[in-house]
Write a protein that holds these residues in place. Structure first.
Motif, PDB file in Angstrom:
ATOM      1  N   UNK A 250       1.195 -23.718  33.172  1.00  0.00           N
ATOM      2  CA  UNK A 250       2.186 -23.959  32.130  1.00  0.00           C
ATOM      3  C   UNK A 250       2.707 -22.680  31.506  1.00  0.00           C
ATOM      4  N   UNK A 251       1.826 -21.709  31.276  1.00  0.00           N
ATOM      5  CA  UNK A 251       2.254 -20.435  30.697  1.00  0.00           C
ATOM      6  C   UNK A 251       3.195 -19.691  31.631  1.00  0.00           C
ATOM      7  N   UNK A 252       2.927 -19.784  32.930  1.00  0.00           N
ATOM      8  CA  UNK A 252       3.788 -19.138  33.914  1.00  0.00           C
ATOM      9  C   UNK A 252       5.191 -19.756  33.901  1.00  0.00           C
ATOM     10  N   UNK A 253       5.244 -21.084  33.833  1.00  0.00           N
ATOM     11  CA  UNK A 253       6.537 -21.771  33.776  1.00  0.00           C
ATOM     12  C   UNK A 253       7.287 -21.383  32.508  1.00  0.00           C
ATOM     13  N   UNK A 254       6.565 -21.358  31.375  1.00  0.00           N
ATOM     14  CA  UNK A 254       7.196 -21.004  30.101  1.00  0.00           C
ATOM     15  C   UNK A 254       7.733 -19.572  30.134  1.00  0.00           C
ATOM     16  N   UNK A 255       6.982 -18.660  30.741  1.00  0.00           N
ATOM     17  CA  UNK A 255       7.427 -17.263  30.831  1.00  0.00           C
ATOM     18  C   UNK A 255       8.692 -17.151  31.674  1.00  0.00           C
ATOM     19  N   UNK A 256       8.682 -17.800  32.835  1.00  0.00           N
ATOM     20  CA  UNK A 256       9.865 -17.763  33.700  1.00  0.00           C
ATOM     21  C   UNK A 256      11.064 -18.405  33.008  1.00  0.00           C
ATOM     22  N   UNK A 257      10.823 -19.508  32.311  1.00  0.00           N
ATOM     23  CA  UNK A 257      11.900 -20.194  31.589  1.00  0.00           C
ATOM     24  C   UNK A 257      12.491 -19.280  30.523  1.00  0.00           C
ATOM     25  N   UNK A 258      11.623 -18.612  29.772  1.00  0.00           N
ATOM     26  CA  UNK A 258      12.094 -17.764  28.675  1.00  0.00           C
ATOM     27  C   UNK A 258      12.947 -16.617  29.188  1.00  0.00           C
ATOM     28  N   UNK A 259      12.521 -15.981  30.277  1.00  0.00           N
ATOM     29  CA  UNK A 259      13.220 -14.792  30.753  1.00  0.00           C
ATOM     30  C   UNK A 259      14.424 -15.114  31.638  1.00  0.00           C
ATOM     31  N   UNK A 260      14.617 -16.371  32.026  1.00  0.00           N
ATOM     32  CA  UNK A 260      15.782 -16.710  32.847  1.00  0.00           C
ATOM     33  C   UNK A 260      16.798 -17.575  32.112  1.00  0.00           C
ATOM     34  N   UNK A 261      16.330 -18.449  31.228  1.00  0.00           N
ATOM     35  CA  UNK A 261      17.234 -19.363  30.541  1.00  0.00           C
ATOM     36  C   UNK A 261      17.669 -18.822  29.179  1.00  0.00           C
ATOM     37  N   UNK A 262      16.725 -18.358  28.397  1.00  0.00           N
ATOM     38  CA  UNK A 262      17.011 -17.963  27.016  1.00  0.00           C
ATOM     39  C   UNK A 262      18.034 -16.836  26.906  1.00  0.00           C
ATOM     40  N   UNK A 263      17.909 -15.721  27.666  1.00  0.00           N
ATOM     41  CA  UNK A 263      18.874 -14.619  27.502  1.00  0.00           C
ATOM     42  C   UNK A 263      20.308 -15.030  27.800  1.00  0.00           C
ATOM     43  N   UNK A 264      20.509 -15.802  28.867  1.00  0.00           N
ATOM     44  CA  UNK A 264      21.876 -16.191  29.212  1.00  0.00           C
ATOM     45  C   UNK A 264      22.472 -17.122  28.160  1.00  0.00           C
ATOM     46  N   UNK A 265      21.668 -18.066  27.686  1.00  0.00           N
ATOM     47  CA  UNK A 265      22.167 -19.004  26.679  1.00  0.00           C
ATOM     48  C   UNK A 265      22.570 -18.276  25.404  1.00  0.00           C
ATOM     49  N   UNK A 266      21.745 -17.325  24.979  1.00  0.00           N
ATOM     50  CA  UNK A 266      22.050 -16.574  23.762  1.00  0.00           C
ATOM     51  C   UNK A 266      23.261 -15.670  23.968  1.00  0.00           C
TER      52      UNK A 266
END
Length: 377
Positions: free
Chosen positions: A342-358
């Motif tokens: 779960x932590x691995x998924x959350x890390x990948x999600x944060x670094x791929x989804x969050x920057x582009x959305x912001x």
């Protein structure tokens, strides 16, 4: 609350329609975005699954391995060292092992030769790993020849092939009887490769290792936890190599995505001006563009991660297999057990989804606070 969700639904519907009006540009971005997520997720899933699989298998290994050191090198262990160890509180079993490496010039690969008396092998019988059987083209009942240390050739009949379920650690394994092993490698009676000790309480392992170092100062105890850490470091190192190789592609995507997110085309600016002119508030425009970035990034993440999952656990990670497995010749063929952190998924999600959305919010905010008439002109 119902009105809020209804408003978000209308904003999402409008955002989807806006994306489809520029489908060529957005589908191109989605494809590249998905490809990057796919590659990163494949490496992370495959490495983590390998690490998890190795950890499970190595949990069955002895708690302590004792090696004799001569001039800083691993040397044969005299059998009387078992008596010199004596009785140690907490040690439930101690025994000598016979194992070594054999280079086969026919396939240019090293085999791991080992003695296991529980296999009940005669001096002319052997059990081999599945990778050796595939490479040498032999099966049960066939004969395989090894050349001993003095140049003599000895043939052994294959009585069994190790299960492919354990191929991660048994791909290059060869079991022989004790007599056949000693003749092949020239190891005299009364000597072992090393000693292994099983400990009842895991919390006592470190203390027992200290006692062994005092009793036998020319030996080196190797703990199971140290072996596990070594495997973890190896897989992390190989994962890092692949990430470095992918760094150029990731950097190119970051530049591409940032340019797309931070720069608005004349058509997009005109669309914002029209929306402001017909009564949309700045907050509505921001939310609409937030959903646009979220839809693209979430779709890329979900599609890319699912594709990576299928690639790793159903396609044997064929794109990264040679780098991450690491075997030079005898590649093990095994099916990884699906395992997700779960932590691995959350890390990948944060670094791929969050920057582009912001990144989509800042240029939209600058355009949405400008006078509509100025934007449309």
């Amino acid at each position: 609350m119902i009105d809020f969700f209804r408003k978000q639904k209308y904003l999402i519907d409008f955002t989807l329609a806006s994306l489809l009006r520029r489908k060529g540009k957005n589908f191109g971005l989605l494809f590249v975005y998905t490809l990057i997520v796919f590659m990163l997720a494949s490496v992370m899933l495959f490495t983590h699954a390998l690490r998890h699989e190795a950890g499970i298998i190595l949990q069955q290994s002895p708690e302590i391995i004792l090696q004799r050191m001569v001039a800083g090198r691993h040397a044969l262990m005299p059998a009387d060292y078992l008596d010199r160890i004596g009785r140690l509180r907490g040690v439930v079993e101690k025994k000598g092992r016979l194992w070594g490496y054999f280079y086969d010039p026919a396939v240019k690969a090293n085999y791991t030769m080992m003695v296991d008396e529980t296999k009940g092998l005669s001096t002319t019988e052997t059990i081999i790993g599945a990778a050796i059987a595939r490479t040498r083209g032999v099966g049960i009942g066939d004969w395989i020849t090894f050349r001993s240390h003095d140049g003599e050739a000895y043939s052994f009949q294959v009585t069994d092939i190790l299960d492919t379920v354990s191929e991660l650690v048994s791909a290059d394994l060869v079991f022989l009887s004790e007599k056949a092993y000693r003749v092949t490698f020239g190891v005299p009676d009364g000597y072992f490769t090393d000693l292994v000790l099983s400990v009842r309480n895991p919390r006592e392992v470190q203390k027992i290792a200290e006692k062994l170092s005092l009793k036998l100062p020319d030996t080196r105890p190797i703990l199971r936890e140290e072996v596990l850490r070594t495997y973890d470091s190896i897989f992390s190192w190989r994962q890092g190599i692949v990430f470095v190789l992918l760094a150029g592609a990731v950097l190119a995507f970051v530049i591409f995505a940032w340019d797309k997110a931070s720069g608005l085309s004349a058509e997009e600016k005109r669309e914002i001006g029209i929306l402001k002119a017909v009564g949309w508030e700045t907050g509505d425009v921001l939310r609409m563009k937030f959903w646009e970035g979220a839809i693209v990034s979430l779709a890329a993440f979900i599609i890319g991660y699912l594709a990576a999952y299928a690639h790793v656990f159903y396609g044997s990670a064929s794109l990264f297999e040679p780098v991450l497995k690491g075997w030079a010749v005898l590649y093990p063929d095994f099916q990884l057990t699906p395992f997700i952190d779960g932590m691995q998924v959350a890390t990948l999600f944060f670094f791929t989804v969050f920057p582009y959305t912001v990144a989509t919010i800042i240029p939209i905010w600058q355009a949405s606070i400008t006078d509509p008439d100025a934007i449309m002109r």
